[in-house]
Design a protein around this motif. Structure first.
Motif, mmCIF file in Angstrom:
data_model
loop_
_atom_site.group_PDB
_atom_site.id
_atom_site.type_symbol
_atom_site.label_atom_id
_atom_site.label_comp_id
_atom_site.label_asym_id
_atom_site.label_seq_id
_atom_site.Cartn_x
_atom_site.Cartn_y
_atom_site.Cartn_z
ATOM 1 N N GLN A 1 -25.215 117.552 -19.840
ATOM 2 C CA GLN A 1 -24.774 117.132 -21.126
ATOM 3 C C GLN A 1 -23.367 116.277 -20.977
ATOM 4 O OE1 GLN A 1 -26.506 117.616 -24.391
ATOM 5 N NE2 GLN A 1 -25.292 115.956 -24.938
ATOM 6 N N ALA A 2 -23.375 115.062 -21.708
ATOM 7 C CA ALA A 2 -21.987 114.429 -21.665
ATOM 8 C C ALA A 2 -21.448 114.624 -23.036
ATOM 9 C CB ALA A 2 -22.386 112.939 -21.341
ATOM 10 N N ASN A 3 -20.223 114.197 -22.979
ATOM 11 C CA ASN A 3 -19.254 114.099 -24.126
ATOM 12 C C ASN A 3 -19.394 115.318 -25.142
ATOM 13 O OD1 ASN A 3 -18.700 111.483 -22.996
ATOM 14 N ND2 ASN A 3 -20.318 110.813 -24.281
ATOM 15 N N MET A 4 -19.634 116.507 -24.487
ATOM 16 C CA MET A 4 -19.375 117.644 -25.308
ATOM 17 C C MET A 4 -17.969 117.705 -25.894
ATOM 18 S SD MET A 4 -21.578 120.757 -23.504
ATOM 19 C CE MET A 4 -21.393 121.839 -24.993
ATOM 20 N N ASN A 5 -16.996 117.302 -25.077
ATOM 21 C CA ASN A 5 -15.743 116.976 -25.815
ATOM 22 C C ASN A 5 -15.414 115.420 -25.821
ATOM 23 O OD1 ASN A 5 -13.036 116.603 -26.228
ATOM 24 N ND2 ASN A 5 -12.334 118.583 -25.159
ATOM 25 N N PRO A 6 -15.488 114.893 -26.839
ATOM 26 C CA PRO A 6 -15.761 113.299 -27.151
ATOM 27 C C PRO A 6 -14.381 112.816 -26.694
ATOM 28 C CG PRO A 6 -16.633 114.290 -29.151
ATOM 29 C CD PRO A 6 -15.938 115.426 -28.155
ATOM 30 N N ASP A 7 -13.172 113.542 -26.679
ATOM 31 C CA ASP A 7 -11.717 113.249 -26.408
ATOM 32 C C ASP A 7 -11.592 113.105 -24.942
ATOM 33 O OD1 ASP A 7 -11.115 113.004 -29.016
ATOM 34 O OD2 ASP A 7 -10.307 115.441 -28.947
ATOM 35 N N HIS A 8 -12.506 113.781 -24.326
ATOM 36 C CA HIS A 8 -12.186 113.439 -22.705
ATOM 37 C C HIS A 8 -13.475 112.924 -22.179
ATOM 38 C CE1 HIS A 8 -9.639 117.026 -23.745
ATOM 39 N NE2 HIS A 8 -8.626 116.279 -22.981
ATOM 40 N N HIS A 9 -14.537 112.829 -22.740
ATOM 41 C CA HIS A 9 -15.895 111.946 -22.397
ATOM 42 C C HIS A 9 -16.118 112.676 -20.937
ATOM 43 C CE1 HIS A 9 -15.625 108.706 -24.813
ATOM 44 N NE2 HIS A 9 -14.380 108.466 -24.791
ATOM 45 N N ASP A 10 -15.994 113.982 -21.172
ATOM 46 C CA ASP A 10 -16.710 115.010 -20.093
ATOM 47 C C ASP A 10 -18.091 115.091 -19.630
ATOM 48 O OD1 ASP A 10 -17.384 116.349 -22.408
ATOM 49 O OD2 ASP A 10 -16.304 118.392 -21.528
ATOM 50 N N ARG A 11 -18.497 115.578 -18.482
ATOM 51 C CA ARG A 11 -20.154 115.710 -18.356
ATOM 52 C C ARG A 11 -19.903 117.183 -17.548
ATOM 53 N NH1 ARG A 11 -24.153 111.770 -15.185
ATOM 54 N NH2 ARG A 11 -24.934 113.302 -13.740
ATOM 55 N N ILE A 12 -21.207 117.899 -18.340
ATOM 56 C CA ILE A 12 -21.162 119.037 -17.798
ATOM 57 C C ILE A 12 -22.775 119.386 -17.247
ATOM 58 C CG2 ILE A 12 -21.215 121.682 -18.586
ATOM 59 C CD1 ILE A 12 -18.529 120.621 -18.455
ATOM 60 N N ALA A 13 -22.758 120.120 -16.122
ATOM 61 C CA ALA A 13 -23.814 120.557 -15.569
ATOM 62 C C ALA A 13 -24.251 121.950 -15.886
ATOM 63 C CB ALA A 13 -24.103 120.112 -14.253
ATOM 64 N N PHE A 14 -25.233 122.202 -16.689
ATOM 65 C CA PHE A 14 -25.431 123.521 -17.016
ATOM 66 C C PHE A 14 -26.404 124.241 -15.784
ATOM 67 C CE2 PHE A 14 -24.483 121.964 -21.038
ATOM 68 C CZ PHE A 14 -23.755 122.991 -21.872
ATOM 69 N N ILE A 15 -25.821 125.122 -15.324
ATOM 70 C CA ILE A 15 -26.548 126.149 -14.154
ATOM 71 C C ILE A 15 -26.997 127.357 -14.726
ATOM 72 C CG2 ILE A 15 -25.416 124.828 -12.610
ATOM 73 C CD1 ILE A 15 -23.751 127.205 -11.795
ATOM 74 N N ARG A 16 -28.308 127.913 -14.210
ATOM 75 C CA ARG A 16 -28.858 128.986 -14.550
ATOM 76 C C ARG A 16 -28.454 130.037 -13.112
ATOM 77 N NH1 ARG A 16 -32.528 133.634 -16.297
ATOM 78 N NH2 ARG A 16 -32.901 134.581 -14.280
ATOM 79 N N ILE A 17 -27.744 130.986 -13.094
ATOM 80 C CA ILE A 17 -27.541 131.799 -12.046
ATOM 81 C C ILE A 17 -28.738 132.599 -11.627
ATOM 82 C CG2 ILE A 17 -26.400 133.563 -10.493
ATOM 83 C CD1 ILE A 17 -23.947 132.835 -12.299
ATOM 84 N N ASN A 18 -29.438 132.491 -10.532
ATOM 85 C CA ASN A 18 -30.598 133.100 -9.967
ATOM 86 C C ASN A 18 -30.648 134.352 -9.182
ATOM 87 O OD1 ASN A 18 -32.251 131.235 -11.634
ATOM 88 N ND2 ASN A 18 -32.889 130.006 -9.743
ATOM 89 N N VAL B 1 -29.653 123.527 -11.529
ATOM 90 C CA VAL B 1 -29.152 122.814 -12.569
ATOM 91 C C VAL B 1 -30.294 122.683 -13.761
ATOM 92 C CG1 VAL B 1 -28.220 120.485 -13.429
ATOM 93 C CG2 VAL B 1 -27.291 121.635 -11.590
ATOM 94 N N PHE B 2 -30.377 122.834 -14.987
ATOM 95 C CA PHE B 2 -31.574 122.830 -15.787
ATOM 96 C C PHE B 2 -31.004 121.977 -16.972
ATOM 97 C CE2 PHE B 2 -29.321 126.344 -17.804
ATOM 98 C CZ PHE B 2 -29.419 126.119 -19.190
#
Length: 543
Positions: A307-324, A303-304
């Motif tokens: 980011q929260a609230n990329m979709n303000p309607d759903h108040h979601d939270r996304i962890a961006f991962i880089r596959i190694n 996880v690098f």
């Protein structure tokens, strides 16, 4: 190698994952747009100049970015080009958001360095370059805005060598640099490519007029002045006799150099093709268990970015991962190494800024978004099979501090949630004064503009108006002692009026100072303690 590994090897080989870095306003986000245009990912580039027509840069998805015309958060964009899978990490150029850029560079295999032709190497370029150099990743340089008055190209090459310590090898060469840009000589394809300005600010692809240097008709479209100067420049370049060295490019000792104009699209497609040809596919990653081969090792990732609230309607939270390494398959079960728990990877997404698409499979080098219920932290590792611990993501010391509270006390719960979320994203560092409850926090940031983003996001995403009182403190120091049983409690140290006592998220005692002198003064008057920066503390914690 069995058929499964052959498939993984073929997929990894066609991937290119890179970050675009630059000083603010060098054209980084514009270049990202144009790469997407030529990759067929978009059909009309929305440039900064087009904002009045309500067109915004594709990579600027956050509302504050659209309003201010700057990037404040890294964006992830993927597209296919000539059977190659391209992952672009578009980073903030403004130095106040450099911490996000540094973290993003940990997920890149190479970097594209944008430089303003009129300004040359600037302060933020130097800082970002040093991070790339520390990671030994290849750097490809694009001298931008050549359709305006620019520095002498030989002087720009000299700057790269003297200021950054990297040797530049030009793949094309500008014709006319005093606001009279005519085009370039393509050294690789041995031809003149003439520039024609269009009125759409580069919203669509262009076709350049192409001539061989010895073509007699070239004299009809390019004056003798430019031809004579071009021949003289090429002679100087040939006398230098420096040829591209693939090994030096891969180790970051040599940078392929390109001249062009991202805004008008001139030179962009040639750069894209050459970059894909020379840039490395995802390679082995360093871990506590040794090098992780991207093909032979089962799925692993880290996880690098959060980011929260990329979709303000759903108040979601996304962890961006880089596959190694290995292959991601939908619904696979992996080990979350920090917690030791098994987690199921369902509904992972690929991104075009904030537009997303569910993926069934992905490979080393790909960037995926993982729905985060609150369990992921920056630097977390995921692996199928044995435990893998990748290199820690660097932490940067805050340089600006403020006392922050909600203007309306009834909004306390939303206020706390917003502060907690931004801290987990790494956008802010949070401290508490021992004698004050959670109605007020001390916030530390790397760049002062981050306070504006904090205020904007709390208001727009959590409906909380803030009261911000800026503090004179400029550095944070963690109190350490050899004997942990003798760790001083808040209020026990002799600090006078030179420091502010706070506790970090792990309840460790931290002193905030206005200067290094004040820090040394406190250390001298409190025998037995040692004051460490956040970086010193992280290094001391490493096994």
């Amino acid at each position: 190698m069995d058929k499964k590994q052959e498939k993984i090897a073929a997929e990894v080989a066609r991937r290119r994952s890179f970050a675009i870095i630059s000083h603010p306003d060098a054209g980084k986000t514009t270049m990202t747009e144009k790469l997407l245009l030529y990759g067929g990912a978009i059909h009309l580039a929305g440039t900064v100049k087009g904002r009045k027509a309500d067109r915004h840069a594709t990579s600027d998805w956050m509302e504050i970015e659209k309003q201010r015309g700057i990037s404040v958060s890294s964006s992830v964009l993927q597209f296919e080009y000539e059977n190659m899978c391209i992952n672009i990490l578009d980073t903030p150029g403004h130095q106040d958001f450099s911490e996000d850029t540094y973290r993003t560079l940990c997920a890149a295999d190479s970097a594209v360095m944008m430089i303003d032709g009129a300004r040359g190497v600037q302060e933020q370029t130097i800082k970002l370059f040093k991070v790339c150099r520390l990671r030994h990743i290849p750097i490809f340089t694009f001298i931008n805005k050549m359709d305006r008055a620019a520095k002498n190209p030989f002087d720009l090459m000299d700057e790269l060598e003297k200021v950054l310590g990297i040797f530049a090898v030009p793949y094309n060469w500008p014709i006319g640099t005093d606001g009279d840009f005519q085009g370039v000589y393509n050294r690789r394809l041995k031809r003149v490519e003439l520039f024609h300005e269009r009125g759409d600010h580069g919203a669509s692809k262009i076709e350049a007029s192409v001539f061989k240097l010895d073509d007699p008709t070239l004299k009809n479209v390019l004056s003798s002045y430019y031809l004579e100067k071009l021949n003289a420049d090429l002679e100087l370049l040939d006398l230098a006799g420096d040829e591209p060295d693939p090994q030096k490019i891969l180790t970051g000792e040599q940078t392929p150099l390109f001249f062009g104009s991202a805004l008008s699209n001139f030179g962009v497609e040639f750069f894209l093709r050459e970059f894909i040809r020379m840039a490395p596919a995802p390679g082995a990653r360093i871990s506590g268990q040794g090098p992780i081969d991207p093909v032979a090792t089962p799925f692993s990732a880290f996880v690098f970015k959060i980011q929260a609230n990329m979709n303000p309607d759903h108040h979601d939270r996304i962890a961006f991962i880089r596959i190694n390494s290995g292959r991601f398959e939908k619904d696979m079960e992996v080990l979350h190494n920090r917690s030791g728990r098994k987690v199921k990877l369902a509904q992972l997404t690929q991104f075009m800024a904030n537009d997303r698409e569910i993926v069934e499979e992905a490979y080393a080098g790909d960037i995926l978004g993982l729905f985060d219920p609150g369990m992921y932290h920056l630097g977390d590792s995921l692996s199928a099979g044995k435990r893998i611990d990748f290199e820690p993501i660097p932490v940067f010391p805050p340089e600006h501090f403020a006392r922050v509270s909600a203007r309306i006390s009834m909004k306390r719960k939303q206020f706390q949630k917003g502060i907690e979320q931004l801290a987990e994203e790494g956008a802010i560092q949070v401290y508490q004064e021992p004698s004050i409850g959670t109605e007020t926090y001390i916030i530390g940031v790397v760049g002062e503009l981050q306070f504006d983003v904090l205020e904007f996001r709390l208001k727009n995403e959590y409906k909380v108006d803030l009261h911000i009182q800026h503090l004179p403190s400029r550095l944070a120091r963690w109190v350490t002692v050899e004997d942990q049983t003798k760790m001083p409690q808040p209020g026990e140290l002799k600090i006078g009026s030179s420091a502010l006592e706070v506790l970090d998220k792990d309840d460790r005692l931290v002193l905030l100072f206005e200067s290094e002198w004040a820090s040394s003064w406190v250390e001298e008057r409190n025998p037995g303690i040692k004051l460490l920066s956040i970086q010193d503390l992280e290094e001391a914690a490493q096994p």
